[in-house]
Design a protein around this motif. Sequence first.
Motif, PDB file in Angstrom:
ATOM      1  N   VAL A 162       5.944  -5.828   3.142  1.00 29.34           N
ATOM      2  CA  VAL A 162       6.387  -5.884   1.747  1.00 29.34           C
ATOM      3  C   VAL A 162       5.306  -5.324   0.826  1.00 29.34           C
ATOM      4  N   LYS A 163       4.057  -5.727   1.053  1.00 26.45           N
ATOM      5  CA  LYS A 163       2.964  -5.261   0.201  1.00 26.45           C
ATOM      6  C   LYS A 163       2.775  -3.751   0.285  1.00 26.45           C
ATOM      7  N   ARG A 164       3.189  -3.168   1.402  1.00 21.72           N
ATOM      8  CA  ARG A 164       2.960  -1.737   1.612  1.00 21.72           C
ATOM      9  C   ARG A 164       4.199  -0.882   1.376  1.00 21.72           C
ATOM     10  N   LEU A 165       5.167  -1.424   0.667  1.00 27.85           N
ATOM     11  CA  LEU A 165       6.350  -0.631   0.346  1.00 27.85           C
ATOM     12  C   LEU A 165       5.924   0.640  -0.394  1.00 27.85           C
ATOM     13  N   PRO A 166       6.425   1.782   0.019  1.00 34.78           N
ATOM     14  CA  PRO A 166       5.894   3.064  -0.482  1.00 34.78           C
ATOM     15  C   PRO A 166       6.019   3.295  -1.981  1.00 34.78           C
ATOM     16  N   LYS A 167       7.066   2.744  -2.616  1.00 33.59           N
ATOM     17  CA  LYS A 167       7.281   3.010  -4.040  1.00 33.59           C
ATOM     18  C   LYS A 167       7.023   1.794  -4.924  1.00 33.59           C
ATOM     19  N   LEU A 168       6.486   0.728  -4.334  1.00 37.18           N
ATOM     20  CA  LEU A 168       6.259  -0.505  -5.087  1.00 37.18           C
ATOM     21  C   LEU A 168       5.168  -0.292  -6.136  1.00 37.18           C
ATOM     22  N   GLN A 169       5.516  -0.531  -7.409  1.00 37.15           N
ATOM     23  CA  GLN A 169       4.589  -0.353  -8.517  1.00 37.15           C
ATOM     24  C   GLN A 169       4.109  -1.684  -9.092  1.00 37.15           C
ATOM     25  N   LYS A 170       4.931  -2.715  -8.948  1.00 35.92           N
ATOM     26  CA  LYS A 170       4.572  -4.003  -9.544  1.00 35.92           C
ATOM     27  C   LYS A 170       5.003  -5.132  -8.608  1.00 35.92           C
ATOM     28  N   LEU A 171       4.045  -5.972  -8.244  1.00 39.98           N
ATOM     29  CA  LEU A 171       4.302  -7.143  -7.413  1.00 39.98           C
ATOM     30  C   LEU A 171       3.707  -8.354  -8.118  1.00 39.98           C
ATOM     31  N   ASN A 172       4.570  -9.246  -8.583  1.00 37.94           N
ATOM     32  CA  ASN A 172       4.131 -10.438  -9.308  1.00 37.94           C
ATOM     33  C   ASN A 172       4.285 -11.646  -8.393  1.00 37.94           C
ATOM     34  N   ALA A 173       3.152 -12.139  -7.891  1.00 38.12           N
ATOM     35  CA  ALA A 173       3.157 -13.310  -7.012  1.00 38.12           C
ATOM     36  C   ALA A 173       2.326 -14.435  -7.625  1.00 38.12           C
ATOM     37  N   ASP A 174       2.242 -14.481  -8.943  1.00 38.67           N
ATOM     38  CA  ASP A 174       1.452 -15.500  -9.628  1.00 38.67           C
ATOM     39  C   ASP A 174       1.992 -16.905  -9.344  1.00 38.67           C
ATOM     40  N   ARG A 175       1.056 -17.864  -9.393  1.00 37.52           N
ATOM     41  CA  ARG A 175       1.392 -19.289  -9.264  1.00 37.52           C
ATOM     42  C   ARG A 175       2.107 -19.587  -7.951  1.00 37.52           C
ATOM     43  N   ASN A 176       1.532 -19.076  -6.875  1.00 36.20           N
ATOM     44  CA  ASN A 176       1.909 -19.435  -5.510  1.00 36.20           C
ATOM     45  C   ASN A 176       0.654 -19.970  -4.825  1.00 36.20           C
ATOM     46  N   PRO A 177       0.787 -20.841  -3.819  1.00 34.86           N
ATOM     47  CA  PRO A 177      -0.403 -21.339  -3.108  1.00 34.86           C
ATOM     48  C   PRO A 177      -0.938 -20.315  -2.109  1.00 34.86           C
ATOM     49  N   LEU A 178      -1.102 -19.094  -2.568  1.00 33.12           N
ATOM     50  CA  LEU A 178      -1.615 -18.020  -1.729  1.00 33.12           C
ATOM     51  C   LEU A 178      -3.133 -18.121  -1.642  1.00 33.12           C
ATOM     52  N   PRO A 179      -3.724 -17.735  -0.499  1.00 30.99           N
ATOM     53  CA  PRO A 179      -5.187 -17.648  -0.453  1.00 30.99           C
ATOM     54  C   PRO A 179      -5.643 -16.538  -1.389  1.00 30.99           C
ATOM     55  N   GLU A 180      -6.934 -16.541  -1.688  1.00 34.05           N
ATOM     56  CA  GLU A 180      -7.449 -15.524  -2.605  1.00 34.05           C
ATOM     57  C   GLU A 180      -7.104 -14.138  -2.083  1.00 34.05           C
ATOM     58  N   LEU A 181      -6.447 -13.368  -2.921  1.00 33.37           N
ATOM     59  CA  LEU A 181      -6.002 -12.054  -2.493  1.00 33.37           C
ATOM     60  C   LEU A 181      -7.202 -11.128  -2.334  1.00 33.37           C
ATOM     61  N   VAL A 182      -7.203 -10.413  -1.224  1.00 34.10           N
ATOM     62  CA  VAL A 182      -8.258  -9.442  -0.974  1.00 34.10           C
ATOM     63  C   VAL A 182      -7.939  -8.176  -1.741  1.00 34.10           C
ATOM     64  N   LYS A 183      -8.854  -7.758  -2.580  1.00 31.92           N
ATOM     65  CA  LYS A 183      -8.640  -6.556  -3.360  1.00 31.92           C
ATOM     66  C   LYS A 183      -8.637  -5.340  -2.444  1.00 31.92           C
ATOM     67  N   LYS A 184      -7.889  -4.350  -2.862  1.00 31.08           N
ATOM     68  CA  LYS A 184      -7.883  -3.114  -2.111  1.00 31.08           C
ATOM     69  C   LYS A 184      -9.302  -2.536  -2.079  1.00 31.08           C
ATOM     70  N   GLU A 185      -9.680  -2.055  -0.906  1.00 33.84           N
ATOM     71  CA  GLU A 185     -11.012  -1.480  -0.763  1.00 33.84           C
ATOM     72  C   GLU A 185     -11.154  -0.260  -1.656  1.00 33.84           C
ATOM     73  N   GLU A 186     -12.147  -0.321  -2.530  1.00 31.14           N
ATOM     74  CA  GLU A 186     -12.368   0.775  -3.451  1.00 31.14           C
ATOM     75  C   GLU A 186     -13.177   1.856  -2.763  1.00 31.14           C
ATOM     76  N   TYR A 187     -12.890   3.092  -3.115  1.00 28.53           N
ATOM     77  CA  TYR A 187     -13.637   4.196  -2.566  1.00 28.53           C
ATOM     78  C   TYR A 187     -15.046   4.188  -3.132  1.00 28.53           C
TER      79      TYR A 187
END
Length: 260
Positions: A162-187
């Motif tokens: 789901v996170k890697r959907l090719p055309k996904l521009q906005k994913l709002n998963a706020d206020r879920n008991p998710l672990p700390e999201l790992v930021k995309k590795e910056e170049y």
Amino acid sequence: MAKGKGPKGKKITLKTAKNSIRISFDGGRRLDLSKMGITTFPKCILKLADVDELDLSRNMLKKIPNSIEKFQKLRWLDLHSNQLEDLPKTVGTLQNLFYLNICNNKLTSKNLPEELNLLKNLRFLNLGLNCLDSIPPTLGALKELKELGLFDNLLTVIPNSVKRLPKLQKLNADRNPLPELVKKEEYVDPIKRIESLYLVQEKDLCCSCLKACQEERGKLKKFKNTVPCPSKKLSFPLLLTPNSTAVDNQEQWRLKDEHL
């Protein structure tokens, strides 16, 4: 006639439904039955199944019948802010659907049909404010999806599909008991990485660290071999920039001013 009731006990009749059809901004026909206190899906609207948009939001619906499949022309379906505990599998037959909003209901993961992955033209999907503790990885089949709302649920993980959907521009998963999201590795420019490197002798490194350093050194060598040499500065002796003469004579002007 339908059993659904609007405010003050008003029934949703076929006539009422016809009078609720509006023309949308793109010329489509929109059946707007929002905020009418409907508790039961009004069967009479099945006779208006050729509409392009259906808005049943802000009612008290607990169930959507399988007969929703009759709305084959439907592009827009808004069911947010009801009391829905499940969705029919037949929703997956609405192949023209590009907008589906089922936010603010009582949907659980168990009653979220996997047939949602059949909506190949879906661009917008809002599942926020429900009771979902997981979402099916099969939603990764929605290759046209641009916006996905998952906020205010019970999610502990979001499938990579789901996170890697090719055309996904906005994913709002706020206020879920998710672990700390790992930021995309910056170049990081390999040259800048030199600042974080320390000189040590190979004998002081373990096997894994030595291998990592060798890999980094290989990357730097590869990068240096691909960096183009700086080109010589072009010279245009007969072409003066507006301020070039002023720069050349600046020192003479300063001396003249001092003697005045």
